[in-house]
Design a protein around this motif. Structure first.
Motif, PDB file in Angstrom:
ATOM      1  N   GLU A 170     109.060  87.930  47.363  1.00  0.00           N
ATOM      2  CA  GLU A 170     108.896  86.924  46.307  1.00  0.00           C
ATOM      3  C   GLU A 170     107.634  86.117  46.563  1.00  0.00           C
ATOM      4  O   GLU A 170     107.463  85.522  47.633  1.00  0.00           O
ATOM      5  CB  GLU A 170     110.123  86.002  46.282  1.00  0.00           C
ATOM      6  CG  GLU A 170     110.035  84.989  45.168  1.00  0.00           C
ATOM      7  CD  GLU A 170     111.321  84.215  44.959  1.00  0.00           C
ATOM      8  OE1 GLU A 170     112.371  84.627  45.507  1.00  0.00           O
ATOM      9  OE2 GLU A 170     111.276  83.200  44.257  1.00  0.00           O
ATOM     10  N   VAL A 171     106.759  86.105  45.575  1.00  0.00           N
ATOM     11  CA  VAL A 171     105.478  85.419  45.711  1.00  0.00           C
ATOM     12  C   VAL A 171     105.679  83.903  45.661  1.00  0.00           C
ATOM     13  O   VAL A 171     106.415  83.400  44.796  1.00  0.00           O
ATOM     14  CB  VAL A 171     104.526  85.883  44.584  1.00  0.00           C
ATOM     15  CG1 VAL A 171     103.325  84.959  44.469  1.00  0.00           C
ATOM     16  CG2 VAL A 171     104.109  87.320  44.827  1.00  0.00           C
ATOM     17  N   VAL A 172     105.038  83.183  46.576  1.00  0.00           N
ATOM     18  CA  VAL A 172     105.167  81.725  46.550  1.00  0.00           C
ATOM     19  C   VAL A 172     103.846  81.002  46.288  1.00  0.00           C
ATOM     20  O   VAL A 172     103.843  79.889  45.778  1.00  0.00           O
ATOM     21  CB  VAL A 172     105.804  81.170  47.843  1.00  0.00           C
ATOM     22  CG1 VAL A 172     107.264  81.612  47.952  1.00  0.00           C
ATOM     23  CG2 VAL A 172     105.042  81.583  49.092  1.00  0.00           C
ATOM     24  N   ALA A 173     102.722  81.634  46.614  1.00  0.00           N
ATOM     25  CA  ALA A 173     101.446  80.934  46.412  1.00  0.00           C
ATOM     26  C   ALA A 173     100.282  81.903  46.536  1.00  0.00           C
ATOM     27  O   ALA A 173     100.448  83.032  47.007  1.00  0.00           O
ATOM     28  CB  ALA A 173     101.281  79.820  47.455  1.00  0.00           C
ATOM     29  N   THR A 203     108.865  87.908  31.900  1.00  0.00           N
ATOM     30  CA  THR A 203     109.436  86.638  31.452  1.00  0.00           C
ATOM     31  C   THR A 203     109.268  85.547  32.512  1.00  0.00           C
ATOM     32  O   THR A 203     109.303  84.368  32.202  1.00  0.00           O
ATOM     33  CB  THR A 203     110.936  86.831  31.132  1.00  0.00           C
ATOM     34  OG1 THR A 203     111.071  87.996  30.320  1.00  0.00           O
ATOM     35  CG2 THR A 203     111.494  85.655  30.380  1.00  0.00           C
ATOM     36  N   TRP A 204     109.098  85.960  33.761  1.00  0.00           N
ATOM     37  CA  TRP A 204     108.924  85.015  34.861  1.00  0.00           C
ATOM     38  C   TRP A 204     107.435  84.790  35.165  1.00  0.00           C
ATOM     39  O   TRP A 204     107.081  84.177  36.159  1.00  0.00           O
ATOM     40  CB  TRP A 204     109.708  85.502  36.083  1.00  0.00           C
ATOM     41  CG  TRP A 204     111.175  85.559  35.750  1.00  0.00           C
ATOM     42  CD1 TRP A 204     112.083  84.554  35.915  1.00  0.00           C
ATOM     43  CD2 TRP A 204     111.881  86.637  35.123  1.00  0.00           C
ATOM     44  NE1 TRP A 204     113.315  84.945  35.430  1.00  0.00           N
ATOM     45  CE2 TRP A 204     113.225  86.218  34.936  1.00  0.00           C
ATOM     46  CE3 TRP A 204     111.516  87.910  34.687  1.00  0.00           C
ATOM     47  CZ2 TRP A 204     114.190  87.044  34.337  1.00  0.00           C
ATOM     48  CZ3 TRP A 204     112.481  88.726  34.093  1.00  0.00           C
ATOM     49  CH2 TRP A 204     113.800  88.293  33.926  1.00  0.00           C
ATOM     50  N   GLY A 205     106.561  85.306  34.257  1.00  0.00           N
ATOM     51  CA  GLY A 205     105.108  85.180  34.439  1.00  0.00           C
ATOM     52  C   GLY A 205     104.644  83.733  34.424  1.00  0.00           C
ATOM     53  O   GLY A 205     103.653  83.386  35.074  1.00  0.00           O
ATOM     54  N   GLY A 206     105.362  82.879  33.677  1.00  0.00           N
ATOM     55  CA  GLY A 206     105.001  81.460  33.662  1.00  0.00           C
ATOM     56  C   GLY A 206     105.223  80.829  35.020  1.00  0.00           C
ATOM     57  O   GLY A 206     104.373  80.108  35.545  1.00  0.00           O
ATOM     58  N   GLN A 207     106.375  81.141  35.616  1.00  0.00           N
ATOM     59  CA  GLN A 207     106.695  80.603  36.951  1.00  0.00           C
ATOM     60  C   GLN A 207     105.741  81.132  38.012  1.00  0.00           C
ATOM     61  O   GLN A 207     105.271  80.384  38.870  1.00  0.00           O
ATOM     62  CB  GLN A 207     108.125  80.994  37.348  1.00  0.00           C
ATOM     63  CG  GLN A 207     109.194  80.346  36.509  1.00  0.00           C
ATOM     64  CD  GLN A 207     110.570  80.960  36.764  1.00  0.00           C
ATOM     65  OE1 GLN A 207     110.747  81.726  37.712  1.00  0.00           O
ATOM     66  NE2 GLN A 207     111.521  80.627  35.924  1.00  0.00           N
ATOM     67  N   VAL A 208     105.469  82.440  37.956  1.00  0.00           N
ATOM     68  CA  VAL A 208     104.573  83.040  38.950  1.00  0.00           C
ATOM     69  C   VAL A 208     103.172  82.446  38.801  1.00  0.00           C
ATOM     70  O   VAL A 208     102.516  82.105  39.794  1.00  0.00           O
ATOM     71  CB  VAL A 208     104.566  84.583  38.824  1.00  0.00           C
ATOM     72  CG1 VAL A 208     103.414  85.196  39.621  1.00  0.00           C
ATOM     73  CG2 VAL A 208     105.897  85.161  39.300  1.00  0.00           C
ATOM     74  N   PRO A 217     101.815  79.526  29.355  1.00  0.00           N
ATOM     75  CA  PRO A 217     103.027  79.176  28.575  1.00  0.00           C
ATOM     76  C   PRO A 217     103.853  80.391  28.169  1.00  0.00           C
ATOM     77  O   PRO A 217     103.768  80.866  27.042  1.00  0.00           O
ATOM     78  CB  PRO A 217     102.445  78.471  27.349  1.00  0.00           C
ATOM     79  CG  PRO A 217     101.108  79.100  27.163  1.00  0.00           C
ATOM     80  CD  PRO A 217     100.606  79.479  28.529  1.00  0.00           C
ATOM     81  N   ILE A 218     104.666  80.892  29.081  1.00  0.00           N
ATOM     82  CA  ILE A 218     105.564  82.003  28.756  1.00  0.00           C
ATOM     83  C   ILE A 218     106.999  81.534  28.902  1.00  0.00           C
ATOM     84  O   ILE A 218     107.362  80.950  29.920  1.00  0.00           O
ATOM     85  CB  ILE A 218     105.290  83.204  29.680  1.00  0.00           C
ATOM     86  CG1 ILE A 218     103.906  83.763  29.353  1.00  0.00           C
ATOM     87  CG2 ILE A 218     106.363  84.275  29.517  1.00  0.00           C
ATOM     88  CD1 ILE A 218     103.476  84.884  30.225  1.00  0.00           C
ATOM     89  N   ALA A 338      99.003  89.739  33.134  1.00  0.00           N
ATOM     90  CA  ALA A 338      99.402  90.866  32.290  1.00  0.00           C
ATOM     91  C   ALA A 338     100.888  90.683  31.997  1.00  0.00           C
ATOM     92  O   ALA A 338     101.748  91.332  32.574  1.00  0.00           O
ATOM     93  CB  ALA A 338      99.154  92.189  32.988  1.00  0.00           C
ATOM     94  N   CYS A 339     101.187  89.722  31.121  1.00  0.00           N
ATOM     95  CA  CYS A 339     102.599  89.427  30.843  1.00  0.00           C
ATOM     96  C   CYS A 339     102.731  88.784  29.455  1.00  0.00           C
ATOM     97  O   CYS A 339     101.752  88.663  28.731  1.00  0.00           O
ATOM     98  CB  CYS A 339     103.190  88.541  31.933  1.00  0.00           C
ATOM     99  SG  CYS A 339     102.193  87.130  32.394  1.00  0.00           S
ATOM    100  N   GLY A 340     103.940  88.420  29.097  1.00  0.00           N
ATOM    101  CA  GLY A 340     104.164  87.754  27.809  1.00  0.00           C
ATOM    102  C   GLY A 340     104.179  88.708  26.628  1.00  0.00           C
ATOM    103  O   GLY A 340     103.791  88.346  25.520  1.00  0.00           O
TER     104      GLY A 340
END
Lengths: 383, 91
Positions: A170-173, A203-208, A217-218, A338-340
């Motif tokens: 899991e990526v953190v930074a 869908t978690w691209g905003g958090q990442v 804004p995803i 590359a998301c959303g």
């Protein structure tokens, strides 16, 4: 050290990994859960041109459709249940026929094949349809894949070209050099030095994005799907009601439902589609299931006597302007998004992966990516 | 008192009250009552407790009933299931 770290092993991350590896880049894919465990496995595996109005997303969809056909031929035989089944959009009122016909004319001008279907011709295409529908449009280019097989095939091909796929990371930074460029991706367990990072977290691209220091804004848009018991071939195309297109493009937060019915090679029939903006709340909703079931029976009366085996639900990654985010982030050199892709991620994945590989290697993009640029959002350019 | 029966593909199968369709068929020497969807291979009881969905058959016209869970009733019309049991819907 990998040339590029891709965050997310869904369909888009898999396509990015494959096309980047094919360009000779060394690739590491980091996935916090399982391969294709997010939105990739929560839809129907659609590759659609029919539901897109003329514009950048339709151009991306047309290019991506060609790439899906290439991939199936390259990975074959029958690597991921690609079916060129076509889509049949059915109107439910006379004004609906007129609106659908106008919509199809616009699409036709940009290279979409469309065939007008009169009321008396509907049953030649779909014998099990209700008898009283006023007409529709057939889109021969619509296709379907089994999306989990498709993601796994792309990742397997990427690995055979030297890519690595690491699960449970899991990526953190992001770590950055004195010039601000990305130098590494930090996970819960360690650090992956690299020159480039692709946020393909769906869908978690905003958090990442936020964890990497570059929020975009995803947001999630929930959808349910009903699964029937296995049946023989009862529905030939992807069949959906014309209001589906309106719902896809709408900005309503409450529950919206339209009718989408299609078979699978496994024999089950999948019934959708609902759209709700309820965050990541994955509570079962009997109300939604009831509405989807009754709408589907309106289109295909035989479904009233068919049993449902199960349901599933997931979250589409949507942006305020309903376009995917594909391209470099101006705030952090070396970071690409590359998301959303909302409900179109399967269909749009290969063209997205190809665009990302062209950006990573400073090649001329084969389609104009400007409409998908992260810099279109005020929050991206303000920082 | 005569034993109750249900029909299976035209023949009469006796059962004891409380017995499942699958148990009665097996006791009567019938071991398979469904053909698989792709290869057409025979299927009957496997898990026997409602989990595996192998023992499907048609009861009173309704396909995909689990023989191991369905209680036998007098006069019930049970028949072999071919594939999905919904062959009439094929287009």
């Amino acid at each position: 050290m990998p040339d590029v770290v891709i965050v997310g092993a869904g369909i888009v991350g898999a396509a990015c990994a494959y096309y980047a590896a094919r360009e000779g880049l060394s690739v590491a894919v980091l996935e916090r859960g399982t391969v294709a465990g997010g939105t990739t496995s929560r839809g129907e595996g659609n590759i659609l041109v029919s539901d897109k109005e003329p514009g950048p997303e339709l151009n991306l969809a047309l290019a991506s459709r060609t790439r899906w056909l290439e991939l199936a031929a390259e990975f074959g035989p029958d690597p991921f249940e690609l079916e060129e089944k076509g889509g049949l959009v059915v109107a439910t009122s006379d004004p609906g026929v007129a609106a659908l016909t106008r919509f199809a004319e616009g699409q036709r001008a940009t290279g979409v094949e469309t065939v007008a279907v009169r009321a008396d011709q509907l049953h030649d295409h779909e014998p099990n349809l209700a008898p009283d529908l006023p007409g529709g449009v057939l889109y021969p280019q619509d296709m379907q894949v089994q999306p989990v097989l498709a993601a796994v095939s792309l990742l397997a091909a990427a690995r055979s070209l030297g890519a690595t796929v690491v699960r449970g990371e899991e990526v953190v930074a992001a770590e950055r050099g004195p010039d601000g460029r990305v130098t590494a991706v930090r996970t819960r367990t360690g650090s992956y030095p690299t020159n480039a990072v692709v946020n393909a977290a769906g869908t978690w691209g905003g958090q990442v994005g936020e964890r990497l220091g570059a929020p975009i804004p995803i947001l999630p848009r929930r959808g349910f799907i009903l699964v029937t018991e296995p049946l023989p071939r009862v529905v030939r195309h992807k069949v959906y009601s014309a209001d589906y297109v309106e719902n896809v493009a709408s900005d309503v937060a409450g529950l919206e439902t339209s009718t989408v019915v299609e078979g699978t090679q496994g024999g089950t029939v999948l019934i959708g589609a609902s759209r709700e903006r309820v965050g990541f709340d994955d509570t079962m909703s009997v109300e939604v299931l009831r509405r989807l079931a009754s709408l589907a029976v309106r289109l295909f009366p035989f479904l009233a006597d068919v049993r449902l085996m199960r349901t599933y639900r997931g979250f589409r990654p949507y942006c305020p302007d309903h376009l995917p985010v594909i391209g470099p982030d101006p705030r952090i050199p070396g970071l690409f998004h590359a998301c959303g892709h909302e409900g179109a991620g399967i269909g749009l994945a290969p063209a997205t992966g190809k665009l990302i590989s062209q950006m990573l290697t400073n090649d001329q993009p084969d389609i104009d990516p400007s409409a998908f640029a992260p810099s279109r959002f005020a929050q991206v350019t303000a920082e | 008192m005569s034993q109750p029966h249900f029909s299976f593909d035209g023949s009469q199968i006796p059962f004891r009250p409380g017995q499942s369709v699958g148990a009665a068929l097996t006791a009567a020497g019938v071991r398979s009552w469904r053909s698989t969807r792709r290869a057409g291979r025979p299927r009957g009881l496997f898990c026997g407790i409602g989990v595996c969905f192998d023992c499907l058959l048609v009861v009173d016209g309704r396909p995909n009933e689990r023989a191991c869970l369905r209680l036998a009733e007098p006069g019930m019309e049970v028949s072999t299931q071919e594939g999905t049991g919904h062959g009439d819907l094929e287009v």
